[in-house]
Design a protein around this motif. Structure first.
Motif: not given
Length: 192
Positions: A3-13
């Motif tokens: 879940f960390i990678v999708p959360l990071i992507l959501v946070a960045v975008f």
């Protein structure tokens, strides 16, 4: 962990989207020009198509040339705001049957020019001459009065009811135009 990678992507975008929305809101709300003392319909004065007045009445545009009101654009560094007498030449006899025309009529009767808000400007360290630019384009066969020169920086006033800054008038805009027209791009041409 998955879940960390999708959360990071959501946070960045999400951060990018928030920044873009914030910049758009800033432009719309804070970079908006102040209202003019009288809503002047450029399309009615400069255009020759049918347009609507502030009261909804449809009128044919007058087709006035830019130089009719901005009389010094081809003679001076500044285009200048039209003198009250230029407005009065026609509007002394035009019935004041809208709120905007009543405001203008009051200014004319009191011989008190409206305090127009400046919409187009360059930084103080930049030298810009309307006369120089008009003469350049006239040498190319264009005419200042028709608006074809003016619209390069100011937009097409034949169709614009409320004037807004149509171009950035920042260095990149000017340099691009200079390059396209074979004008000097030497720093001292514009920077004093």
């Amino acid at each position: 962990m998955r879940f960390i990678v999708p959360l990071i992507l959501v946070a960045v975008f999400g951060g990018f989207a928030t920044a873009i929305i914030g910049m758009a809101a800033y432009w719309v709300e804070y970079e908006k020009p102040e209202a003019q003392p009288i809503a002047y319909p450029h399309d009615l004065h400069a255009g020759d198509s049918w347009t609507f007045r502030s009261d909804g009445k449809e009128l044919k545009g007058l087709g006035l040339q830019c130089t009719h009101c901005h009389q010094y654009v081809d003679k001076s560094k500044f285009a200048t705001v039209p003198a009250l007498s230029v407005c009065a030449d026609c509007h002394r006899t035009v019935p004041a049957d809208t709120d905007e025309l009543k405001k203008l009529k009051q200014h004319i009767d009191e011989n008190r020019a409206p305090v127009w808000q400046r919409l187009h400007s360059v930084p103080q360290h930049v030298y810009f001459s309307h006369k120089r630019h008009v003469k350049f384009y006239e040498a190319q066969g264009m005419t200042a009065g028709s608006g074809e020169i003016c619209q390069k920086c100011h937009g097409d006033m034949n169709v614009v009811q409320t004037v807004k800054q149509a171009t950035t008038l920042q260095m990149g805009f000017c340099v691009t135009c200079h390059r396209a027209n074979g004008a000097s791009t030497d720093c001292w041409t514009c920077h004093k």
